[in-house]
Every structure is written in C-alpha cells, then in structure tokens.
Design an enzyme around this catalytic site. Structure first.
Site, short mmCIF file in Angstrom:
data_model
loop_
_atom_site.label_atom_id
_atom_site.label_comp_id
_atom_site.label_asym_id
_atom_site.label_seq_id
_atom_site.Cartn_x
_atom_site.Cartn_y
_atom_site.Cartn_z
N ASP A 17 35.25 37.00 31.44
CA ASP A 17 36.17 38.07 31.04
C ASP A 17 37.45 37.93 31.87
O ASP A 17 37.41 37.74 33.08
CB ASP A 17 35.48 39.42 31.33
CG ASP A 17 36.29 40.61 30.86
OD1 ASP A 17 35.87 41.28 29.91
OD2 ASP A 17 37.37 40.85 31.46
N ILE A 18 38.59 38.02 31.18
CA ILE A 18 39.87 37.90 31.88
C ILE A 18 40.12 39.17 32.70
O ILE A 18 39.85 40.28 32.25
CB ILE A 18 41.02 37.68 30.87
CG1 ILE A 18 40.76 36.39 30.08
CG2 ILE A 18 42.37 37.64 31.58
CD1 ILE A 18 41.79 36.09 29.02
N GLU A 38 38.91 39.82 25.07
CA GLU A 38 39.31 38.86 26.12
C GLU A 38 38.07 38.39 26.86
O GLU A 38 38.10 38.10 28.04
CB GLU A 38 40.35 39.46 27.08
CG GLU A 38 40.28 40.95 27.26
CD GLU A 38 39.16 41.40 28.19
OE1 GLU A 38 38.09 41.76 27.66
OE2 GLU A 38 39.36 41.39 29.42
P1 GH3 Z 1 39.00 44.06 33.73
O1 GH3 Z 1 39.58 43.25 34.85
O2 GH3 Z 1 38.10 45.11 34.24
O3 GH3 Z 1 38.33 43.20 32.72
O4 GH3 Z 1 40.23 44.81 33.05
P2 GH3 Z 1 40.87 44.50 31.65
O5 GH3 Z 1 42.19 45.17 31.62
O6 GH3 Z 1 40.89 43.05 31.40
O7 GH3 Z 1 39.82 45.12 30.66
P3 GH3 Z 1 39.96 46.15 29.49
O8 GH3 Z 1 38.66 46.08 28.76
O9 GH3 Z 1 40.41 47.48 30.01
O10 GH3 Z 1 41.11 45.59 28.57
C1 GH3 Z 1 40.94 44.50 27.73
C2 GH3 Z 1 42.26 44.30 27.04
O11 GH3 Z 1 42.22 43.15 26.18
C3 GH3 Z 1 42.65 45.46 26.19
C4 GH3 Z 1 43.09 44.85 24.88
O12 GH3 Z 1 44.35 45.32 24.48
C5 GH3 Z 1 43.17 43.37 25.16
N1 GH3 Z 1 42.86 42.58 24.00
C6 GH3 Z 1 41.71 42.55 23.29
N2 GH3 Z 1 41.80 41.69 22.26
C7 GH3 Z 1 43.06 41.18 22.30
C8 GH3 Z 1 43.76 40.23 21.50
O13 GH3 Z 1 43.25 39.69 20.51
N3 GH3 Z 1 45.04 39.93 21.86
C9 GH3 Z 1 45.65 40.51 22.93
N4 GH3 Z 1 46.89 40.17 23.22
N5 GH3 Z 1 45.00 41.41 23.70
C10 GH3 Z 1 43.73 41.73 23.40
MG MG Z 2 39.02 42.03 31.21
MG MG Z 3 36.57 42.93 28.66
#
Ligand code: GH3
Ligand code: MG
Ligand code: MG
Ligand code: MG
Length: 298
Positions: free
Chosen positions: A172-173, A216
């Site tokens: 996970d990013i 992500e």
């Molecule tokens: P953590 O270090 O705890 O993983 O924090 P985080 O911010 O990475 O985790 P969180 O689950 O709060 O946020 C994940 C984000 O990934 C939110 C969402 O907008 C983004 N995301 C999900 N799918 C996509 C996508 O297809 N494209 C883009 N650009 N962003 C995406």
């Molecule tokens: Mg994340």
């Molecule tokens: Mg996540």
C-alpha cells in the site's frame, strides 16, 4: 511479427485443403492436418484462432476431434467450424451440440467460406479482448482483483498437491491521499502506473502475478516462494520503488514516495482460501503502517 489470425484446416483429402487454403491464405496464417490425430497435435502446438474441421476422416473423425478440443482447457475456446459433404440435419445438429460454432457444406463455395470465417475470426477477436479486459486493471494493465483471487485459488490447489510454498505480498502506498492533494489526481494516476511497473520489474519468475488489489494497493503472488524468498522479493520491490524517486512533499516520513508491505508465506494446503492469504498479508501490512510505514512485515 504479424498479427494475422491463425486457421487450422483439417481434411483427409488434400484437394479440399488446397481449395480452402487458396481462399484464405491471403488473409490468414494457415496450418493444416490430414487426420484427426494430427489435428489435435497441431492445435495443441499452434493454438489456432479457428479450426475448419472435416467430419469424415479415417481414425478419429471430426466429431471425435471436436470433443477432444472442447475438453482441453487451453483449446476449449477455439471456435470450430465443421466442413462436410453431409447435408442431413442430424449430422449438423450433432456437430453443433458438440460445441462447433458453425457448419459449412461441401463443395466449398469460396465467398461463403470467406464470409463465415471472417465473421467468426472477428467474434473470436472480440471474445479474447473481453476475456482479457475481465482480468485486467484498466489503469495499470496489471491483473485486477478478480484475477488475483482466482489465481491464488488455482495456485493453492496446484501447490498443495506438491506441499509447496505460496507467498503473497500486499502493499500500500504511504500517504497517497496527500499525494493526490499535493500533485493532483492525474499525477496520482501516473504514480500508480510507475509503481505498477516497478513491481513488475521486481518479479523473478514468469509465474509471479502482480495485481492492483484496490485504489493504491497492490498484491504479488509468488508460487513456490518460501518466507525468505518472499522477504527478499519484498526488499527488491522496495528498492525498485525507491529508484523511481517520486517526490512526495506531503509525506511526513520521507521526501520521496514510500510503500508499506505485508507478507504471508506458508506451505499451501487444500482447505486454504485466497482470503486466508490476503487477510494474513493484510494484517502484516497493518503492522507496517502502525510501525511507522516504509516497512516490510511478515
Ligand atoms: P496510508 O499511508 O495510511 O495508506 O494513507 P493513504 O493516504 O495512502 O490512505 P487512504 O486510504 O487514506 O487514501 C488512499 C487514497 O488513494 C485516497 C484515494 O483518493 C486514492 N486513490 C484511490 N484510487 C485512486 C486512483 O485510481 N487514482 C488516484 N490518483 N488516486 C486514487
Ligand atoms: Mg495508502
Ligand atoms: Mg490503502
Ligand atoms: Mg473427409
């Protein structure tokens, strides 16, 4: 390299093969077989896009060939068109009920053959495309979650038979929401594509699968990899992602993009499910997040 569709023509009479070959060779890659046995062998080797199959042949006849083809996992989706002098309905129905897609009667009329083949080749192309889309993540081109789960399931069965290891890495990013907030969603998408290619580069074997598990989050399936190998591969993933040098000013732990990983490794057993592996890897991933991120837990 060329993208011409491959057609296997099967007929015990060489004259028939020549007639059909003359109609089709300008447009398609043609291979042929003059017996049922040879047809099955050639089909397995070249995996044709279409088979034109004679019914009456000494040895295994066309019906027998069709049955065999439809029963083999790799060949079952290859469309079969029967070509035969038989005109009675019963023969036609028998062919179709064995899974043939169409029926062409002899003597061959070139325009009819050309038109039907063209239609079925186009349908095959669309089916292949759909099948590919059904297992692919549109943004990154990696396997999608459905394919990931199916692959783990198949691997468990195969590996359990040999009491072999299976490892799954979930990653996970870190702070990706803030990455989007800082650089914008399109840049976030580009970042996901780059991470996807870094993951692919970190794989060692052709039977490794890399998938986008969710937004992500990514997963790697490593058949045959024990705990130590999986941890080494996870370290390799970390190195590849570091090498991307993606600036991340919204991260509170590094000026560059980082990832957290969870590794699940065990000897496969038949009563295990894909969720067992994903859940275990997810628990480990949670530990990496809780431990400060940019970490591998397993
Ligand atoms: P953590 O270090 O705890 O993983 O924090 P985080 O911010 O990475 O985790 P969180 O689950 O709060 O946020 C994940 C984000 O990934 C939110 C969402 O907008 C983004 N995301 C999900 N799918 C996509 C996508 O297809 N494209 C883009 N650009 N962003 C995406
Ligand atoms: Mg994340
Ligand atoms: Mg996540
Ligand atoms: Mg014949």
């Amino acid at each position: 390299m060329n993208n011409r569709a491959v057609i296997l023509i099967v007929d015990d009479e060489v004259t028939n093969i020549e007639i059909m070959n003359a109609v089709l060779e300008d447009t398609y890659e043609i291979c042929f077989a003059t017996s049922g046995e040879q047809a099955i062998e050639v089909a397995r080797t070249v995996l044709p896009d279409l088979i034109l199959l004679d019914v009456m042949m000494p040895g295994i006849d066309g019906y027998g060939v069709c049955e065999r083809i439809k029963s083999e996992r790799l060949l079952a989706d290859v469309p079969v068109i029967f070509t035969t002098g038989l005109t009675d309905q019963e023969a036609e129905v028998r062919g179709l009920s064995l899974g043939a897609i169409d029926y062409i009667t002899k003597p061959i009329q070139p325009v009819v053959l050309r038109a039907r083949v063209a239609n079925h080749i186009e349908l095959k192309r669309l089916r292949d495309q759909l099948a590919q889309m059904a297992v692919t993540d549109a943004l990154t081109g990696l396997s999608n979650r459905r394919h990931l789960e199916e692959t783990i399931k198949t691997e468990i069965t195969d590996l359990a038979a040999n009491k072999d290891w299976l490892s799954v890495i979930l990653l996970d990013i870190d702070f990706f929401k803030s990455f989007n907030d800082t650089y914008g969603h399109p840049e976030g998408d580009r970042c996901l594509i780059m991470v996807a290619s870094a993951l692919t580069r970190a794989m060692h074997r052709s039977d490794n699968t890399v998938a986008r598990y969710g937004g992500e989050e990514f997963a790697c399936i490593l058949p045959g990899a024990d705990y130590d190998s999986a941890m080494r591969i996870a370290q390799g993933i970390k190195t590849q992602v570091q090498a991307l040098n993606i600036p991340h000013s919204g991260s509170s732990i590094s000026p560059f993009l980082t990832i957290s990983m969870g590794v699940a490794s065990a000897i496969a057993e038949n009563d295990m499910t894909s969720s067992d592996w994903i859940n275990h890897a997810d628990q480990q991933l949670y530990l990496s997040k809780a431990g400060g991120r940019d970490m591998i837990s397993g």
